[in-house]
Design a protein around this motif. Structure first.
Motif, PDB file in Angstrom:
ATOM      1  N   ALA A 186      10.612  -2.614  -3.397  1.00  0.00           N
ATOM      2  CA  ALA A 186      10.505  -1.451  -3.781  1.00  0.00           C
ATOM      3  C   ALA A 186      10.928  -1.057  -5.332  1.00  0.00           C
ATOM      4  CB  ALA A 186      11.067  -0.262  -2.844  1.00  0.00           C
ATOM      5  N   GLU A 187      12.136  -1.723  -5.415  1.00  0.00           N
ATOM      6  CA  GLU A 187      12.742  -1.481  -6.862  1.00  0.00           C
ATOM      7  C   GLU A 187      11.750  -2.240  -7.916  1.00  0.00           C
ATOM      8  OE1 GLU A 187      15.823  -0.621 -10.010  1.00  0.00           O
ATOM      9  OE2 GLU A 187      14.776   0.423  -8.489  1.00  0.00           O
ATOM     10  N   ALA A 188      11.292  -3.440  -7.497  1.00  0.00           N
ATOM     11  CA  ALA A 188      10.370  -4.265  -8.290  1.00  0.00           C
ATOM     12  C   ALA A 188       9.161  -3.386  -8.734  1.00  0.00           C
ATOM     13  CB  ALA A 188      10.251  -5.618  -7.854  1.00  0.00           C
ATOM     14  N   ALA A 189       8.507  -2.801  -7.698  1.00  0.00           N
ATOM     15  CA  ALA A 189       7.331  -2.016  -7.809  1.00  0.00           C
ATOM     16  C   ALA A 189       7.614  -0.786  -8.610  1.00  0.00           C
ATOM     17  CB  ALA A 189       6.655  -1.674  -6.415  1.00  0.00           C
ATOM     18  N   ARG A 190       8.782  -0.213  -8.497  1.00  0.00           N
ATOM     19  CA  ARG A 190       9.030   1.039  -9.345  1.00  0.00           C
ATOM     20  C   ARG A 190       9.235   0.562 -10.908  1.00  0.00           C
ATOM     21  NH1 ARG A 190      13.041   3.459 -11.852  1.00  0.00           N
ATOM     22  NH2 ARG A 190      14.427   1.710 -11.225  1.00  0.00           N
ATOM     23  N   LEU A 191      10.066  -0.619 -11.049  1.00  0.00           N
ATOM     24  CA  LEU A 191      10.060  -0.873 -12.335  1.00  0.00           C
ATOM     25  C   LEU A 191       8.735  -1.322 -13.078  1.00  0.00           C
ATOM     26  CD1 LEU A 191      13.301  -3.117 -12.142  1.00  0.00           C
ATOM     27  CD2 LEU A 191      12.879  -0.731 -13.019  1.00  0.00           C
ATOM     28  N   GLU A 192       7.735  -2.008 -12.497  1.00  0.00           N
ATOM     29  CA  GLU A 192       6.698  -2.318 -12.765  1.00  0.00           C
ATOM     30  C   GLU A 192       5.648  -1.064 -12.921  1.00  0.00           C
ATOM     31  OE1 GLU A 192       3.487  -6.036 -12.196  1.00  0.00           O
ATOM     32  OE2 GLU A 192       4.378  -5.298 -10.547  1.00  0.00           O
ATOM     33  N   ARG A 193       5.762   0.051 -12.192  1.00  0.00           N
ATOM     34  CA  ARG A 193       5.084   1.214 -12.271  1.00  0.00           C
ATOM     35  C   ARG A 193       5.511   2.329 -13.230  1.00  0.00           C
ATOM     36  NH1 ARG A 193       5.833   2.167  -7.446  1.00  0.00           N
ATOM     37  NH2 ARG A 193       7.324   3.885  -7.638  1.00  0.00           N
ATOM     38  N   MET A 194       6.794   2.289 -13.505  1.00  0.00           N
ATOM     39  CA  MET A 194       7.270   3.360 -14.486  1.00  0.00           C
ATOM     40  C   MET A 194       7.879   2.500 -15.673  1.00  0.00           C
ATOM     41  SD  MET A 194       9.053   5.798 -11.489  1.00  0.00           S
ATOM     42  CE  MET A 194       9.564   6.776 -12.893  1.00  0.00           C
ATOM     43  N   ALA A 195       7.777   2.966 -16.752  1.00  0.00           N
ATOM     44  CA  ALA A 195       8.512   2.512 -18.056  1.00  0.00           C
ATOM     45  C   ALA A 195       9.899   2.833 -17.819  1.00  0.00           C
ATOM     46  CB  ALA A 195       7.762   3.037 -19.241  1.00  0.00           C
ATOM     47  N   ALA A 196      10.804   1.889 -17.872  1.00  0.00           N
ATOM     48  CA  ALA A 196      12.409   2.153 -17.835  1.00  0.00           C
ATOM     49  C   ALA A 196      12.616   2.959 -19.274  1.00  0.00           C
ATOM     50  CB  ALA A 196      13.069   0.891 -17.561  1.00  0.00           C
ATOM     51  N   ARG A 197      13.574   3.650 -18.809  1.00  0.00           N
ATOM     52  CA  ARG A 197      14.257   4.618 -19.848  1.00  0.00           C
ATOM     53  C   ARG A 197      14.940   3.600 -21.016  1.00  0.00           C
ATOM     54  NH1 ARG A 197      17.400   8.649 -16.522  1.00  0.00           N
ATOM     55  NH2 ARG A 197      17.829   6.605 -15.475  1.00  0.00           N
ATOM     56  N   GLY A 198      15.726   2.557 -20.810  1.00  0.00           N
ATOM     57  CA  GLY A 198      16.288   1.666 -21.408  1.00  0.00           C
ATOM     58  C   GLY A 198      16.425   0.133 -20.979  1.00  0.00           C
ATOM     59  N   PRO A 199      17.272  -0.704 -21.470  1.00  0.00           N
ATOM     60  CA  PRO A 199      17.108  -2.240 -21.254  1.00  0.00           C
ATOM     61  C   PRO A 199      17.389  -2.291 -19.893  1.00  0.00           C
ATOM     62  CG  PRO A 199      18.329  -1.704 -23.468  1.00  0.00           C
ATOM     63  CD  PRO A 199      17.944  -0.406 -22.812  1.00  0.00           C
TER      64      PRO A 199
END
Length: 513
Positions: A228-241
């Protein structure tokens, strides 16, 4: 289009966390906001590490290097512990519906007790099956004869279930339990049939139990949260590194997460000690994703599988950090010693073109070999080596071993010299005073008529039973002298009051004083 994966590696011999902290703060892993000395510059960064201990250590390294009066550190979280789910997911990106998408994980103790009950029920069913009455003595060893046997078998089964779940790739479309059922054809020995019947607890009875109780195995929930975390990171642009460091991706779900992070515009993956000295033929002989059974025991096998899953080659991995010449040569010697058997002919070329014998001696100058006759001698030798090492100014010593018994022996030997150690694995509860007291209470309740078990509880320093410690010790001595001394009472716990009253009457009231 996804960005090209950004993968780095810190070589063996280099201080991993120190190099990681320096590379992160200098912006080599991912761009950081300017100015760098802004206390808020690192707040939006996320760093994922394998363990909680690594998380604490990296925080210390960053604080040392920042040297500021105050700063907000990156969000540093562990991804290797199923119990850390609250720290794995980003709370700001997770809704209540996301949290409830999967039932909660079953606790470790309820799981053990439930598997023990299922194992006991299976044992009774097997012993009542007339078709298996003629099983041989060796085949009967698998069938539990008591609750203790069932608990032991349940523990082994739980570990097998975790291993299968951890190693299973959800995207492969293959059920490992279906494959296991094919391992024991009907014409094989009865032992194999009994083993297969026992494993039905894992792929038949256990899923039904989980469904009826609305829970899942911890490994299942862990993998779900990681994916779920991998899908979230791929779906949403992270705010930082977003940086993942130190993980080898041995769990398929973790490998998916690392692949996602490596392709993020501001993401990076840092591998631990990828071997860049082994030649191409030797590295190819280790095996890969398509040949997992080949050279499975090589220490670089997992890393090779991971970089293949990331869609890169070893040459695409960027090295970080420098290693002293002596340590680099030692690592090269280890590489050659562990070379796959198919390419050991390269040893001759390494010896011909390699370093001279003096350089090898320098590289191995502070390495030693101890041949011990038994475990105690081994522990004493290690303890002496640690004591000699800590006598040096600013010395830091670590004992790395999977043998918990050896670690406890070494700790006991160091305690003779007043040296306390920080055991990253913690202390076993049953060896602590509190755990020993709880165990003694349980044994006294089970052994209802055993005076020794009861007296062991009464004389424990933690036993006060609502009285002062001195008063409790005095009462225990009276009970021992009046009821148990010179006889083995069979009155049980319920009859202690009557036995004490009879002893008081027999002694003419003397025992009461």
């Amino acid at each position: 289009m996804r960005d090209a994966p950004k993968v780095f590696s810190i070589p063996a011999g280099a201080p991993f966390l120190d190099v990681l902290a320096d590379a992160f703060l200098t912006g080599r892993l991912a761009p950081l906001p300017e100015p760098r000395d802004d206390p808020l510059a690192l707040a939006n960064a996320t760093i994922l590490l394998p363990t909680r201990r690594a998380v604490r250590a990296l925080r210390e390294r960053l604080v040392e290097r920042l040297g500021a009066d105050a700063a907000i550190l990156p969000d540093i979280r562990p991804i290797g512990d199923a119990s850390e789910e609250d720290h794995l997911l980003d709370p700001s990106a997770e809704t209540v519906a996301d949290r409830l998408a999967l039932p909660p994980a079953i606790g470790r103790l309820p799981r053990q007790l439930a598997l023990t009950q299922l194992t006991l029920a299976w044992g009774r069913a097997i012993r009542g099956d007339s078709s298996l009455l003629d099983i041989h003595e060796g085949e009967q060893l698998l069938i539990p004869a008591s609750a203790a046997d069932a608990a032991r078998l349940a523990g082994d089964l739980a570990r097998l279930m975790d291993d299968v779940e951890t190693a299973t790739d959800a995207g492969a479309g293959r059920d490992p339990w279906t494959e296991i059922q094919k391992l024991a054809p009907e014409d094989h020995a009865g032992y194999f049939q009994i083993t297969l019947d026992f494993l039905k607890i894992a792929f038949e009875a256990w899923p039904k139990y989980l469904s009826d109780n609305g829970v899942v195995d911890p490994a299942v929930r862990r993998d779900h949260l990681i994916r779920a975390e991998a899908a979230r990171l791929e779906r949403m642009a992270a705010r930082g590194p977003v940086i993942a460091a130190g993980s080898t991706g041995s769990i398929p779900a973790t490998a998916e997460l690392l692949k996602t992070i490596a392709h993020l515009p501001n993401g990076a993956v840092v591998l631990p000690a990828l071997d860049r000295d082994l030649d191409a033929d030797g590295f190819a002989a280790i095996g890969g994703v398509d040949t997992p059974a080949r050279a499975f025991g090589h220490p670089q096998f997992g890393l090779k599988q991971l970089i293949a899953a990331l869609g890169i080659t070893r040459e695409d991995v960027v090295p970080l950090g420098a290693v002293p010449e002596a340590l680099a040569l030692r690592a090269r010697l280890a590489t050659e010693a562990l070379r796959p058997a198919e390419t050991t002919d390269a040893w001759a070329m390494f010896r011909a073109a390699g370093p001279d014998i003096r350089a090898v001696d320098d590289a191995l100058a502070d390495a030693g070999l101890i041949v011990a006759h038994n475990e105690q001698e081994e522990a004493v030798a290690i303890a002496i080596a640690i004591r000699e090492a800590v006598e040096q100014p600013d010395a830091r010593v670590a004992l790395v071993t999977p043998d918990r018994t050896l670690a406890r022996r070494v700790a006991a030997e160091l305690g003779r010299w007043g040296l306390a150690i920080d055991d990253s694995a913690g202390a076993r509860l049953d060896l602590l005073p509190e755990g020993i007291f709880a165990r003694l209470v349980g044994e006294a309740l089970v052994a209802d008529t055993d005076p020794a078990a009861l007296l062991a509880v009464l004389k424990h320093p933690s036993a006060v039973f609502g009285m002062g410690r001195a008063e409790c010790r005095k009462a225990a001595r009276i009970l021992e002298l009046a009821v148990f001394r010179g006889r083995r009472g069979d009155c049980g716990l319920a009859g202690l009051a009557e036995a004490l009253a009879a002893a008081r009457e027999e002694a003419g009231g003397g025992a009461a004083r």
